[in-house]
Design an enzyme around this catalytic site. Structure first.
Site, PDB file in Angstrom:
ATOM      1  N   ARG A 182       1.347  -3.690   3.490  1.00  0.00           N
ATOM      2  CA  ARG A 182       2.670  -3.559   2.875  1.00  0.00           C
ATOM      3  C   ARG A 182       3.277  -4.949   2.787  1.00  0.00           C
ATOM      4  NH1 ARG A 182       6.950   0.376   3.433  1.00  0.00           N
ATOM      5  NH2 ARG A 182       8.702  -0.328   2.168  1.00  0.00           N
TER       6      ARG A 182
ATOM      7  N   LYS B  27      -0.313   6.873  -1.970  1.00  0.00           N
ATOM      8  CA  LYS B  27      -0.075   6.086  -0.749  1.00  0.00           C
ATOM      9  C   LYS B  27      -1.328   5.266  -0.456  1.00  0.00           C
ATOM     10  CE  LYS B  27       1.682   6.319   3.980  1.00  0.00           C
ATOM     11  NZ  LYS B  27       0.795   5.264   4.488  1.00  0.00           N
TER      12      LYS B  27
ATOM     13  N   ARG C  60       5.455  -5.428   6.740  1.00  0.00           N
ATOM     14  CA  ARG C  60       6.394  -4.339   7.020  1.00  0.00           C
ATOM     15  C   ARG C  60       7.221  -4.629   8.274  1.00  0.00           C
ATOM     16  NH1 ARG C  60       4.418   0.366   6.384  1.00  0.00           N
ATOM     17  NH2 ARG C  60       2.340  -0.171   5.644  1.00  0.00           N
TER      18      ARG C  60
END
Length: 409
Positions: free
Chosen positions: A250, A245, A269
């Site tokens: 993102r 992770k 995101r």
């Protein structure tokens, strides 16, 4: 439909705490609307004018809006500021006053007027916005004006989310939540509840069932569930694959190389278009051995000398509107790809993880561009294996791990 009616429904919604009651009230309002009004209402009820990947930005400060309200109320700026501080809401302040220039504007009238304000730009645009907003508020009753003020300031907050609107569309069309699954799947693909509302009313549920992925329109990301231990994860989903992770940006990457001018977009995101922030990824995307693709990835600053990812504090320095070329050479990003959702005109959303992983590897197996890297993954079958992998990722400076079922969609 008159906007005054919408304002009365919004007024009622503020006093409702039950999600079901809110859903039914929204469904009743949407049922009376035309397809285009339903589209506009879905946006306006969330305090925006567009789907999230387009965004809504009025660029009107609280101080500026306070001056508009003071003029509208024929009151001093000081008096309006004092009331605003006491009530904590400039919308509640404007509701205290009445004026004689009110007109019975439609939903479309108000929506188009707000869109015109948002689109004003360039020299003198701030003054132009002030005049346009004043004229709009003058034409509304005080209850409608309250909600318009809140929308412009980004403070509508009626107490429900976009998913409540998805439920409301099911109630509107079927009288219950039986269409929720179909509508939610379509919403995940188009990220636009205004489009859902319009097409459902105009063409029926069959059009929603046929909703397709469109390059340049982000797919809503699935949220992960956090569990307290590695063993809890194995107990819940059994043997699985684990991936590092990363603590970066993102990004959902959309690439269409078929067009004369290639379409290349990067969405956050939250589905915000961040394409201008990542110039170094554009050339790499153009060299991919594909016609079109949608990838899920994490962008993070990487030091090629130490082969280490840098901290999020370093990566976040890349989040800027100016000086992007300079900072991109100082803090080069690596794009770590962990999923593929669309390839060469075909949706991969109905394939399970292992199948998508194989296709992802195939796309990048011949690429020598170090800008893109496929994230590693490890098959684990026991809590101990997963715990050891987790500890290893933490020791290397990463956030932890993400765990996925091999047969998950």
């Amino acid at each position: 439909m008159k906007f005054k009616k919408v304002a009365h429904v919004f007024q009622d919604l503020e006093a409702i705490s039950s999600r079901l009651d809110i859903t039914e009230a929204l469904a009743a309002l949407l049922k009376e609307a035309s397809p285009e009004e339903a589209r506009q209402l879905c946006y306006v009820s969330l305090g925006v004018l567009n789907p999230p990947y387009i965004g809504t930005q009025f660029s009107i400060a609280q101080k500026t809006m306070t001056k508009i309200v003071a003029r509208l109320a024929d009151s001093s700026l000081e008096a309006i500021e004092k009331q605003s501080q006491e009530l904590g809401d400039l919308g509640l302040v404007v509701e205290q006053y009445a004026w004689s220039t009110q007109k019975d504007l439609s939903v479309n009238d108000v929506y188009e007027a707000l869109c015109a304000v948002e689109q004003m730009g360039g020299t003198g645009s701030q003054e132009e916005k002030v005049h346009a907003l004043y004229d709009l508020l003058c034409s509304l009753d005080q209850h409608s004006a309250k909600f318009v003020v809140r929308i412009v300031l980004g403070k509508l907050r009626l107490g429900f989310s976009d998913m409540t609107l998805v439920d409301a569309l099911s109630w509107m069309h079927a009288g219950d939540k039986s269409l929720r699954k179909i509508l939610e799947h379509a919403y995940n693909i188009c990220a636009d509840n205004g489009l859902l509302a319009h097409d459902l009313k105009e063409y029926g549920i069959a059009s929603i069932e046929k909703m397709q992925i469109h390059l340049g329109v982000p797919i809503r990301p699935a949220a992960a569930e956090r569990l307290p231990s590695a063993q809890d994860i194995i107990d819940k989903i059994g043997p699985c694959v684990a991936q590092p992770k990363l603590d970066g940006f993102r990004l959902q990457v959309h690439v269409d190389l078929i067009q004369q001018e290639p379409l290349i977009r990067f969405f956050s995101r939250n589905l915000i278009d961040m394409s201008a922030m990542f110039p170094e990824f554009v050339d790499a995307c153009k060299k991919l051995p594909i016609k079109s693709v949608i990838l899920d990835a994490e962008a993070i600053v990487y030091d090629p000398n130490t082969h280490m990812f840098l901290s999020f504090q370093e990566t976040v320095k890349r989040k800027r509107k100016h000086g992007i070329e300079e900072i991109s050479s100082e803090l080069p990003l690596q794009l770590n790809v962990f999923d593929i959702m669309y390839l060469d005109g075909k949706s991969l959303l109905d394939m399970h993880h292992t199948q998508r992983r194989e296709m992802l590897v195939k796309v990048f197996e011949t690429s020598e561009n170090q800008t893109f890297q496929i994230i590693e993954e490890r098959l684990v079958t026991t809590g101990k294996e997963l715990e050891d992998y987790f500890i290893g990722q933490i020791a290397s400076g990463l956030e932890g791990i993400v765990v996925k079922k091999q047969d998950s969609l």
